[in-house]
Design a protein around this motif. Structure first.
Motif, PDB file in Angstrom:
ATOM      1  N   SER A  21       0.837  -1.205   0.000  1.00 15.46           N
ATOM      2  CA  SER A  21       0.000   0.000   0.000  1.00 15.46           C
ATOM      3  C   SER A  21       0.869   1.252   0.000  1.00 15.46           C
ATOM      4  CB  SER A  21      -0.892   0.018   1.242  1.00 15.46           C
ATOM      5  OG  SER A  21      -0.099   0.327   2.379  1.00 15.46           O
ATOM      6  N   PRO A  22       0.332   2.367  -0.492  1.00 16.33           N
ATOM      7  CA  PRO A  22       1.082   3.624  -0.454  1.00 16.33           C
ATOM      8  C   PRO A  22       1.455   4.035   0.972  1.00 16.33           C
ATOM      9  CG  PRO A  22      -0.726   3.808  -2.010  1.00 16.33           C
ATOM     10  CD  PRO A  22      -0.901   2.502  -1.291  1.00 16.33           C
ATOM     11  N   ASP A  23       0.619   3.687   1.960  1.00 15.08           N
ATOM     12  CA  ASP A  23       0.950   4.017   3.349  1.00 15.08           C
ATOM     13  C   ASP A  23       2.226   3.313   3.804  1.00 15.08           C
ATOM     14  OD1 ASP A  23      -0.948   5.848   3.891  1.00 15.08           O
ATOM     15  OD2 ASP A  23      -2.376   4.430   4.788  1.00 15.08           O
ATOM     16  N   LYS A  24       2.267   2.018   3.486  1.00 19.12           N
ATOM     17  CA  LYS A  24       3.461   1.231   3.830  1.00 19.12           C
ATOM     18  C   LYS A  24       4.678   1.776   3.066  1.00 19.12           C
ATOM     19  CE  LYS A  24       5.950  -2.413   5.103  1.00 19.12           C
ATOM     20  NZ  LYS A  24       6.551  -2.514   6.400  1.00 19.12           N
ATOM     21  N   ALA A  25       4.435   2.180   1.822  1.00 24.93           N
ATOM     22  CA  ALA A  25       5.525   2.719   0.998  1.00 24.93           C
ATOM     23  C   ALA A  25       6.132   3.959   1.646  1.00 24.93           C
ATOM     24  CB  ALA A  25       5.025   3.045  -0.406  1.00 24.93           C
ATOM     25  N   ARG A  26       5.261   4.840   2.150  1.00 23.60           N
ATOM     26  CA  ARG A  26       5.746   6.049   2.822  1.00 23.60           C
ATOM     27  C   ARG A  26       6.632   5.690   4.007  1.00 23.60           C
ATOM     28  NH1 ARG A  26       3.025  11.052   2.829  1.00 23.60           N
ATOM     29  NH2 ARG A  26       1.595  11.242   1.101  1.00 23.60           N
ATOM     30  N   GLN A  27       6.229   4.646   4.720  1.00 26.99           N
ATOM     31  CA  GLN A  27       7.000   4.190   5.872  1.00 26.99           C
ATOM     32  C   GLN A  27       8.372   3.675   5.424  1.00 26.99           C
ATOM     33  OE1 GLN A  27       4.468   1.423   8.044  1.00 26.99           O
ATOM     34  NE2 GLN A  27       6.284   0.672   9.134  1.00 26.99           N
ATOM     35  N   LEU A  28       8.373   2.878   4.345  1.00 32.10           N
ATOM     36  CA  LEU A  28       9.637   2.341   3.824  1.00 32.10           C
ATOM     37  C   LEU A  28      10.558   3.457   3.330  1.00 32.10           C
ATOM     38  CD1 LEU A  28       8.219  -0.698   1.827  1.00 32.10           C
ATOM     39  CD2 LEU A  28       9.814  -0.853   3.746  1.00 32.10           C
ATOM     40  N   ILE A  29       9.965   4.435   2.644  1.00 27.87           N
ATOM     41  CA  ILE A  29      10.754   5.566   2.134  1.00 27.87           C
ATOM     42  C   ILE A  29      11.375   6.315   3.308  1.00 27.87           C
ATOM     43  CG2 ILE A  29      10.626   7.810   0.942  1.00 27.87           C
ATOM     44  CD1 ILE A  29       8.250   6.589  -0.698  1.00 27.87           C
ATOM     45  N   THR A  30      10.552   6.548   4.334  1.00 28.93           N
ATOM     46  CA  THR A  30      11.027   7.272   5.521  1.00 28.93           C
ATOM     47  C   THR A  30      12.210   6.549   6.157  1.00 28.93           C
ATOM     48  OG1 THR A  30       8.787   8.076   5.888  1.00 28.93           O
ATOM     49  CG2 THR A  30      10.311   8.235   7.750  1.00 28.93           C
ATOM     50  N   GLU A  31      12.070   5.228   6.371  1.00 27.26           N
ATOM     51  CA  GLU A  31      13.158   4.456   6.976  1.00 27.26           C
ATOM     52  C   GLU A  31      14.415   4.529   6.119  1.00 27.26           C
ATOM     53  OE1 GLU A  31      11.582   0.504   7.500  1.00 27.26           O
ATOM     54  OE2 GLU A  31      10.068   1.266   8.902  1.00 27.26           O
ATOM     55  N   PHE A  32      14.218   4.371   4.821  1.00 21.20           N
ATOM     56  CA  PHE A  32      15.364   4.388   3.898  1.00 21.20           C
ATOM     57  C   PHE A  32      16.102   5.717   3.986  1.00 21.20           C
ATOM     58  CE2 PHE A  32      17.682   4.804  -0.027  1.00 21.20           C
ATOM     59  CZ  PHE A  32      18.042   3.510  -0.397  1.00 21.20           C
ATOM     60  N   LEU A  33      15.347   6.804   3.963  1.00 21.54           N
ATOM     61  CA  LEU A  33      15.968   8.138   3.946  1.00 21.54           C
ATOM     62  C   LEU A  33      16.641   8.466   5.274  1.00 21.54           C
ATOM     63  CD1 LEU A  33      13.290  10.161   1.938  1.00 21.54           C
ATOM     64  CD2 LEU A  33      15.556   9.420   1.147  1.00 21.54           C
ATOM     65  N   LEU A  34      15.979   8.117   6.377  1.00 19.77           N
ATOM     66  CA  LEU A  34      16.595   8.368   7.685  1.00 19.77           C
ATOM     67  C   LEU A  34      17.919   7.603   7.769  1.00 19.77           C
ATOM     68  CD1 LEU A  34      13.486   8.213  10.088  1.00 19.77           C
ATOM     69  CD2 LEU A  34      14.720  10.275   9.326  1.00 19.77           C
ATOM     70  N   GLY A  35      17.914   6.366   7.256  1.00 17.54           N
ATOM     71  CA  GLY A  35      19.128   5.538   7.240  1.00 17.54           C
ATOM     72  C   GLY A  35      20.235   6.135   6.379  1.00 17.54           C
ATOM     73  N   ALA A  36      19.844   6.931   5.393  1.00 21.68           N
ATOM     74  CA  ALA A  36      20.836   7.536   4.496  1.00 21.68           C
ATOM     75  C   ALA A  36      21.341   8.869   5.045  1.00 21.68           C
ATOM     76  CB  ALA A  36      20.233   7.730   3.107  1.00 21.68           C
ATOM     77  N   GLY A  37      20.818   9.270   6.217  1.00 22.28           N
ATOM     78  CA  GLY A  37      21.305  10.505   6.832  1.00 22.28           C
ATOM     79  C   GLY A  37      20.465  11.731   6.526  1.00 22.28           C
ATOM     80  N   VAL A  38      19.253  11.518   6.023  1.00 24.02           N
ATOM     81  CA  VAL A  38      18.348  12.642   5.751  1.00 24.02           C
ATOM     82  C   VAL A  38      17.572  12.934   7.037  1.00 24.02           C
ATOM     83  CG1 VAL A  38      16.399  13.414   4.328  1.00 24.02           C
ATOM     84  CG2 VAL A  38      18.164  11.951   3.320  1.00 24.02           C
ATOM     85  N   SER A  39      17.373  14.201   7.365  1.00 24.50           N
ATOM     86  CA  SER A  39      16.667  14.555   8.600  1.00 24.50           C
ATOM     87  C   SER A  39      15.172  14.282   8.463  1.00 24.50           C
ATOM     88  CB  SER A  39      16.862  16.042   8.913  1.00 24.50           C
ATOM     89  OG  SER A  39      16.045  16.826   8.047  1.00 24.50           O
ATOM     90  N   ALA A  40      14.487  14.111   9.592  1.00 25.48           N
ATOM     91  CA  ALA A  40      13.039  13.851   9.577  1.00 25.48           C
ATOM     92  C   ALA A  40      12.309  15.006   8.882  1.00 25.48           C
ATOM     93  CB  ALA A  40      12.531  13.685  11.007  1.00 25.48           C
ATOM     94  N   ARG A  41      12.796  16.198   9.099  1.00 24.05           N
ATOM     95  CA  ARG A  41      12.189  17.366   8.485  1.00 24.05           C
ATOM     96  C   ARG A  41      12.278  17.325   6.958  1.00 24.05           C
ATOM     97  NH1 ARG A  41      13.943  23.388  10.348  1.00 24.05           N
ATOM     98  NH2 ARG A  41      12.660  24.526   8.858  1.00 24.05           N
ATOM     99  N   ALA A  42      13.479  16.963   6.471  1.00 20.15           N
ATOM    100  CA  ALA A  42      13.666  16.872   5.022  1.00 20.15           C
ATOM    101  C   ALA A  42      12.889  15.696   4.426  1.00 20.15           C
ATOM    102  CB  ALA A  42      15.152  16.769   4.691  1.00 20.15           C
ATOM    103  N   VAL A  43      12.773  14.606   5.206  1.00 20.05           N
ATOM    104  CA  VAL A  43      11.985  13.463   4.736  1.00 20.05           C
ATOM    105  C   VAL A  43      10.539  13.912   4.488  1.00 20.05           C
ATOM    106  CG1 VAL A  43      10.992  11.221   5.379  1.00 20.05           C
ATOM    107  CG2 VAL A  43      13.406  11.688   5.850  1.00 20.05           C
ATOM    108  N   ASN A  44       9.970  14.624   5.445  1.00 18.03           N
ATOM    109  CA  ASN A  44       8.583  15.085   5.297  1.00 18.03           C
ATOM    110  C   ASN A  44       8.423  16.049   4.132  1.00 18.03           C
ATOM    111  OD1 ASN A  44       7.546  13.543   7.357  1.00 18.03           O
ATOM    112  ND2 ASN A  44       8.035  15.066   8.920  1.00 18.03           N
ATOM    113  N   ALA A  45       9.388  16.959   3.992  1.00 12.98           N
ATOM    114  CA  ALA A  45       9.330  17.897   2.868  1.00 12.98           C
ATOM    115  C   ALA A  45       9.440  17.138   1.545  1.00 12.98           C
ATOM    116  CB  ALA A  45      10.466  18.918   2.996  1.00 12.98           C
TER     117      ALA A  45
END
Ligand code: WAQ
Ligand code: MG
Length: 253
Positions: free
Chosen positions: A80-104
């Motif tokens: 689902s797109p909801d799960k996808a958002r979660q996966l994207i968030t985890e991936f980006l945080l792991g790559a060193g992107v801030s939570a703020r930038a992830v949301n933007a």
């Protein structure tokens, strides 16, 4: 070597012409004719609509292309797109992107505004740094060696009819991820019937994400996250201009 690019759009005469499809590769002179033919066929049979303008650009490459490795590929479990958002968030945080930038970044990715290129986002502040927000930055002048292309056909779980789309996406993602100031990239296709997207980084490779959007959704987008202090002009120049050949020789884990 030659760079060949295609761009198809609709309503060229009206305000707000609509991007239908684009493609590109680096090839030999002998391959040019065949590829131009394929690109025209593609432009005229696209799920986003019928174009009234197709531009093909053919350009000799004078600088020796940079040889870079093909990213490793994995496919996430996602329904689902909801799960996808979660996966994207985890991936980006792991790559060193801030939570703020992830949301933007997620906002841009799932926005109704359609860009022809990618958004460049600063990885701490989440500020958009692409010179033209309407257009975005077009990653360009990349191709894949034949041996790398063969590897692509062996990736499990990819439908034959999608191999071309996936190959082009991995080539672009490999070029993008290679730059030292780029932390990660996320992409959602703007094709209404293509619902698998990806997140990519040099460290974690290319993660395919099924069900990243609902079937029939015309929205899509790309966001490239750069170091907060990146030299944006140099990054954009690399993405747009530097010829790159992606090869499978140097695949790393
Ligand atoms: N450079 C930068 N951004 C681009 C480019 C480019 N060359 N081409 C497209 N975009 C942006 C633009 O905002 C589009 O709306 C968005 O990306 C999506 O483009 O493993 O087909 O060409 O199965 O529709 C992913 C494959 C396919 C995943 C992605 O993107 C998989 C795709 P599309
Ligand atoms: Mg598309």
């Amino acid at each position: 070597m030659w760079s060949i690019r295609m761009r198809a759009s609709k309503n060229r005469a009206k305000r707000g012409s609509m991007h239908i499809s684009g493609a590109e590769t680096i090839c030999t002179e002998q391959q040019l004719k065949q590829i131009a033919q394929q690109y025209i066929k593609r432009a005229l049979s696209h799920s986003r609509g019928n174009p009234d303008e197709v531009v093909i650009t053919v350009e000799r490459i004078t600088k020796k292309p940079l040889d870079i490795p093909l990213l490793n590929t994995r496919t996430a479990k996602c329904s689902s797109p909801d799960k996808a958002r979660q996966l994207i968030t985890e991936f980006l945080l792991g790559a060193g992107v801030s939570a703020r930038a992830v949301n933007a970044g997620l906002k841009v990715l799932y926005s109704k505004k359609h860009m022809r290129g990618a958004c460049i986002m600063l990885s701490v502040s989440g500020r958009r740094a692409e010179p033209d927000r309407m257009r975005g930055v077009r990653v360009s002048r990349f191709g894949m060696t034949d041996s790398a292309e063969k590897i692509m056909t062996a990736i499990p779980g990819i439908k034959k009819s999608n191999i071309r789309t996936v190959t082009e996406a991995i080539t672009l993602a490999s070029k993008t991820a290679h730059h030292a100031d780029i932390l990660a990239e996320v992409c959602i296709s703007d094709d209404p019937d293509y619902t698998t997207g990806y997140a990519a980084s040099k460290q974690s490779g290319y993660l395919r994400i099924p069900c990243i959007k609902q079937h029939g959704d015309m929205r899509g987008g790309r966001v490239i996250f750069v170091r907060q202090d990146a030299d944006i002009t140099a990054v954009v120049d690399y993405l747009e201009k530097r010829p790159v050949i992606v090869s499978a020789k140097k695949v790393r884990r």
